[in-house]
Design a protein around this motif. Structure first.
Motif, PDB file in Angstrom:
ATOM      1  N   PHE A  17       0.848  -1.201   0.000  1.00  0.00           N
ATOM      2  CA  PHE A  17       0.000   0.000   0.000  1.00  0.00           C
ATOM      3  C   PHE A  17       0.879   1.245   0.000  1.00  0.00           C
ATOM      4  O   PHE A  17       0.673   2.172  -0.784  1.00  0.00           O
ATOM      5  N   ARG A  18       1.875   1.284   0.873  1.00  0.00           N
ATOM      6  CA  ARG A  18       2.774   2.450   0.943  1.00  0.00           C
ATOM      7  C   ARG A  18       3.555   2.617  -0.357  1.00  0.00           C
ATOM      8  O   ARG A  18       3.760   3.730  -0.832  1.00  0.00           O
ATOM      9  N   ILE A 105      -3.270  -4.742  -4.666  1.00  0.00           N
ATOM     10  CA  ILE A 105      -3.352  -3.287  -4.721  1.00  0.00           C
ATOM     11  C   ILE A 105      -2.397  -2.761  -5.799  1.00  0.00           C
ATOM     12  O   ILE A 105      -1.318  -3.295  -5.993  1.00  0.00           O
ATOM     13  N   THR A 106      -2.863  -1.746  -6.518  1.00  0.00           N
ATOM     14  CA  THR A 106      -1.992  -1.061  -7.486  1.00  0.00           C
ATOM     15  C   THR A 106      -2.186   0.438  -7.272  1.00  0.00           C
ATOM     16  O   THR A 106      -3.160   0.865  -6.648  1.00  0.00           O
ATOM     17  N   LYS A 107      -1.284   1.239  -7.832  1.00  0.00           N
ATOM     18  CA  LYS A 107      -1.407   2.691  -7.698  1.00  0.00           C
ATOM     19  C   LYS A 107      -2.731   3.160  -8.323  1.00  0.00           C
ATOM     20  O   LYS A 107      -3.433   3.994  -7.753  1.00  0.00           O
ATOM     21  N   GLU A 108      -3.073   2.599  -9.472  1.00  0.00           N
ATOM     22  CA  GLU A 108      -4.306   3.018 -10.158  1.00  0.00           C
ATOM     23  C   GLU A 108      -5.529   2.775  -9.283  1.00  0.00           C
ATOM     24  O   GLU A 108      -6.447   3.595  -9.243  1.00  0.00           O
ATOM     25  N   LYS A 109      -5.542   1.664  -8.572  1.00  0.00           N
ATOM     26  CA  LYS A 109      -6.709   1.349  -7.724  1.00  0.00           C
ATOM     27  C   LYS A 109      -6.788   2.324  -6.555  1.00  0.00           C
ATOM     28  O   LYS A 109      -7.885   2.748  -6.171  1.00  0.00           O
ATOM     29  N   ILE A 110      -5.631   2.670  -5.972  1.00  0.00           N
ATOM     30  CA  ILE A 110      -5.647   3.628  -4.853  1.00  0.00           C
ATOM     31  C   ILE A 110      -6.111   4.997  -5.360  1.00  0.00           C
ATOM     32  O   ILE A 110      -6.956   5.648  -4.740  1.00  0.00           O
ATOM     33  N   VAL A 111      -5.587   5.402  -6.517  1.00  0.00           N
ATOM     34  CA  VAL A 111      -5.970   6.709  -7.080  1.00  0.00           C
ATOM     35  C   VAL A 111      -7.471   6.741  -7.353  1.00  0.00           C
ATOM     36  O   VAL A 111      -8.157   7.723  -7.041  1.00  0.00           O
TER      37      VAL A 111
END
Lengths: 119, 204
Positions: A17-18, A105-111
């Motif tokens: 996540f981080r 988790i991927t950056k796109e999903k967090i965004v």
């Protein structure tokens, strides 16, 4: 600056996540690894956004949200889990989770989750 | 317990869809193309199931208990004990930065890989059969799968064995997904197979 609490019993998942959290997003990230530590940490820092894993030892992520909502938390809840059974989704939606994202988790999903909260 | 041809075919298709979902998630996690074999499905005694597996092979194994609509365990088995390679693939640079506790993160990463792959597979089965299956948190072990099966069940138990292998294109560590369902609830699984058709019929 948003205060984010990430709740997951997996240290790997919290590390991922981080790693993937967008650096440009103004936020501080705190962690908890269980139901009990999540309730305690949320009481201390009053997070704006809580990312919750579903499958944890003992009580699950939806139990964490249910307790915090019951105690008056105004945080936005985001479920992130590989266990997206319809019954789990129904429980999360009934509790008013803002977004549900699927592991890994991927950056796109967090965004995409952050955009729902702060468009 | 014997499956009719149509029951076997439905179960194979449900497993095919579910393992495909698991393979997709593993592909995202490892950033690699994953090829999968068609799942094998059989009812047999645990001793027969164990005979079909290499006895002395050391494996890195992650398993989760299933309860609810199904009762049993799902194992993700990697040949050899070299989980370091997979942990590095998942965590990248962060793994080297966490080198004060490499074994902790190695096992942690394996449990998270197992959790994602097994949960993706089981969630898809539950959704296709419109029921719920509870999953325990993952457990990591280094041993041979037949020895673990023997320690966890009786050789005379009748089980539904579902097995498929996932190959990462750029990495030479095949992962085998093995589902051992106890026979009592395998019957209820078979009774629910017609729900798969209801789901298809409702799609536009």
């Amino acid at each position: 600056m948003k205060k984010i609490l990430v709740v997951d019993d997996s240290a790997t998942s919290r590390l991922l996540f981080r790693m993937h959290f967008p650096k440009e997003y103004p936020a501080t990230i705190e962690e908890a690894n269980s139901y009990d530590s999540a309730i305690a940490r949320a009481g201390e820092i009053r997070p704006d956004i809580i990312f919750l894993d579903y499958n944890m030892p003992g009580k699950n992520g939806i139990d964490v949200a249910r307790t915090l909502i019951g105690s008056g938390s105004s945080a936005k809840f985001i479920l992130f889990s590989a266990n997206l059974q319809q019954g789990v989704l129904d429980d999360a939606q009934a509790l008013g989770f803002t977004k549900i994202i699927e592991k890994p988790i991927t950056k796109e999903k967090i965004v995409s989750a952050l955009k729902v909260i702060t468009p | 317990m014997n499956l009719t041809e149509i029951q076997h075919d439905i179960l194979k298709e449900i497993m095919n869809i579910s393992v495909s979902k698991a393979a997709t998630q593993l592909s995202v996690l490892l950033n690699d193309k994953i090829q999968m074999e068609v799942p094998e499905i059989s009812f047999l005694t645990l001793s027969k199931a164990r005979e079909s597996m290499p006895e002395d092979e050391e494996n890195a194994i992650i398993y989760q208990e299933l309860t609810g609509m199904l009762s049993g365990r799902t194992y993700l088995v990697f040949q050899g004990k070299d989980s370091l390679f997979l942990a590095q693939a998942v965590l990248g640079d962060a793994f080297s930065r966490s080198n004060d506790k490499p074994q902790f993160y190695e096992h942690e990463a394996m449990m998270e890989i197992g959790n994602i792959v097994i949960s993706a597979c089981i969630s898809t089965i539950a959704n296709l059969l419109k029921d719920r299956i509870a999953l325990s948190t993952p457990v990591y072990m280094e041993d041979s799968l037949p020895r673990i099966l023997l320690a966890q069940s009786n050789d005379s138990d009748i089980v539904l064995l579902i097995r498929t292998t996932l190959h990462a294109s750029r990495r030479d560590i095949p992962g085998t997904l093995v589902m051992v369902i106890t026979s009592e609830l395998a019957g209820s699984l078979i009774n629910k197979l017609p729900r798969f058709f209801e789901l298809i019929e409702k799609r536009p």
